[in-house]
Design a protein around this motif. Structure first.
Motif, PDB file in Angstrom:
ATOM      1  N   ALA A 257       0.886  -1.103  -0.092  1.00  0.00           N
ATOM      2  CA  ALA A 257      -0.082   0.089   0.195  1.00  0.00           C
ATOM      3  C   ALA A 257       0.901   1.297   0.089  1.00  0.00           C
ATOM      4  O   ALA A 257       0.582   2.280  -0.666  1.00  0.00           O
ATOM      5  CB  ALA A 257      -1.110  -0.053   1.295  1.00  0.00           C
ATOM      6  N   ALA A 258       1.967   1.345   0.908  1.00  0.00           N
ATOM      7  CA  ALA A 258       2.846   2.461   0.897  1.00  0.00           C
ATOM      8  C   ALA A 258       3.486   2.472  -0.555  1.00  0.00           C
ATOM      9  O   ALA A 258       3.597   3.750  -1.213  1.00  0.00           O
ATOM     10  CB  ALA A 258       3.799   2.130   1.953  1.00  0.00           C
ATOM     11  N   LEU A 259       3.945   1.476  -1.346  1.00  0.00           N
ATOM     12  CA  LEU A 259       4.627   1.613  -2.538  1.00  0.00           C
ATOM     13  C   LEU A 259       3.860   2.155  -3.647  1.00  0.00           C
ATOM     14  O   LEU A 259       4.137   2.828  -4.458  1.00  0.00           O
ATOM     15  CB  LEU A 259       5.084   0.313  -2.930  1.00  0.00           C
ATOM     16  N   THR A 260       2.557   1.861  -3.510  1.00  0.00           N
ATOM     17  CA  THR A 260       1.536   2.449  -4.448  1.00  0.00           C
ATOM     18  C   THR A 260       0.910   3.759  -4.187  1.00  0.00           C
ATOM     19  O   THR A 260       0.053   4.319  -4.524  1.00  0.00           O
ATOM     20  CB  THR A 260       0.340   1.517  -4.658  1.00  0.00           C
ATOM     21  N   GLY A 261       1.560   4.491  -3.111  1.00  0.00           N
ATOM     22  CA  GLY A 261       1.132   5.972  -2.741  1.00  0.00           C
ATOM     23  C   GLY A 261      -0.238   5.875  -1.848  1.00  0.00           C
ATOM     24  O   GLY A 261      -0.834   6.994  -1.951  1.00  0.00           O
ATOM     25  N   GLN A 262      -0.590   4.844  -1.258  1.00  0.00           N
ATOM     26  CA  GLN A 262      -1.834   4.917  -0.474  1.00  0.00           C
ATOM     27  C   GLN A 262      -1.731   5.476   0.972  1.00  0.00           C
ATOM     28  O   GLN A 262      -2.642   5.893   1.612  1.00  0.00           O
ATOM     29  CB  GLN A 262      -2.170   3.693  -0.487  1.00  0.00           C
ATOM     30  N   GLY A 263      -0.467   6.088   1.210  1.00  0.00           N
ATOM     31  CA  GLY A 263      -0.179   6.538   2.639  1.00  0.00           C
ATOM     32  C   GLY A 263       1.214   6.501   3.217  1.00  0.00           C
ATOM     33  O   GLY A 263       2.101   6.130   2.574  1.00  0.00           O
TER      34      GLY A 263
END
Length: 331
Positions: A257-263
């Motif tokens: 999720a972090a790698l895909t810019g979600q937070g």
């Protein structure tokens, strides 16, 4: 029978048995009903088969074959003995396979670790262990069962035996009764996120309150929390209640999720070195929070007597040294 106790047959090793090669020649000839066929199967000459069987007959004092022109047939004594002899050879073959399997298992080690550590720290380094021990076979299990949910448990000798684990890299307190444990890596947590092009990646701790906060459910398996509320408290930031977090079942899901810019995610830099060095993630704030958990190399005492386990454990600590890991025994 002595003193009411039934006597048992003497072990085969103490009884006078014919040579095993002679018995194997007899079994092949009796099964194929042909000295020539037995010779082809055993890669010897028919004369060798005939010689061994004659010697066996002389030793036992009984005829085993009736010789006919270009063929042989079994005597009644041979017919009676053949099934038991074949069972004996089958049992010998099974025993040899068990010995062979035990020999092959000398180089086999079963290792268990939590998914994030197994995937991001252990697997990228395994090629270096294989370079050192090319004959080794590492069976790696990634499981959240390697994360402590309480002090002193639930990891124990019975759990290791039941799962067939030789070594676990546990994420927890370090108190494991009946097991040999040594601290492998200390852990601290930093906020990280996917950097935006042209934007300053680092912000003040207060600025993260307005961001989507990604949470690794591993931090909630124990009563000693080490998630976002604890990080903001460590950073001296008052947290409005309730703090909104998006929770994931394990670190790998939260990392994606972090790698895909979600937070923004609290993560150990030791486990995301590739993402940080490659620019896929950046440190959002320099405030690092010490984690109450650490990674421990944990083994059953008997497993630690195996050379392959000793080698793997030594290699783990060598790999941990550049990361600032290692420590004194804690259990």
């Amino acid at each position: 029978m002595q003193d009411g106790v039934p006597s048992r047959p003497a072990p085969a090793s103490t009884r006078r048995l014919p040579p095993l090669v002679a018995l194997s020649y007899f079994e092949a000839a009796a099964r194929t009903r042909s000295f020539a066929a037995a010779a082809r199967e055993l890669h010897v000459t028919p004369a060798a088969i005939s010689h061994q069987i004659k010697a066996l007959e002389a030793l036992l004092g009984v005829e085993l074959f009736v010789r006919h022109h270009r063929r042989v047939s079994l005597t009644s004594a041979a017919r009676l003995a053949l099934p038991a002899l074949q069972e004996g050879f089958a049992a010998l073959a099974d025993a040899v396979e068990q010995l062979r399997a035990h020999s092959e298992a000398r180089n086999l080690i079963t290792v268990c670790a939590e998914p994030m550590f197994a995937t991001k720290w252990l697997v990228p380094r395994l090629h270096r262990f294989y370079a050192r021990c090319p004959e080794a076979e590492v069976r790696l299990q990634a499981s959240l069962s390697s994360v402590d949910s309480m002090r002193g448990g639930p990891a124990g000798l019975a759990e290791f035996r039941r799962a067939g684990i030789d070594l676990a890299v546990r994420f927890g307190y370090g108190s494991y009764p009946e097991l040999e444990a040594q601290r492998l890596l200390e852990v601290s947590l930093l906020p990280v996120w996917a950097p935006e092009p042209g934007a300053e990646p680092r912000v003040e701790p207060e600025a993260l309150l307005g961001q989507a906060l990604l949470s690794d459910g591993t931090a909630w398996r124990s009563a000693d929390r080490f998630g976002w509320p604890q990080w903001f408290e460590h950073a001296g930031v008052a947290v409005p209640a309730p703090l909104r977090e998006q929770r994931f079942g394990n670190g790998l899901l939260a990392l994606e999720a972090a790698l895909t810019g979600q937070g923004v995610l609290l993560a150990s830099p030791l486990l995301i070195q590739a993402e940080l060095q490659g620019g896929k993630l950046a440190v959002a704030c320099e405030v690092a929070m010490p984690c109450p958990f650490a990674y421990f190399a944990v083994c059953p005492p008997l497993a630690l007597e195996r050379p392959i386990v000793q080698s793997f454990r030594a290699w783990l600590f060598e790999e941990a040294v550049p990361c600032g890991g290692g420590g004194a025994a804690t259990a």
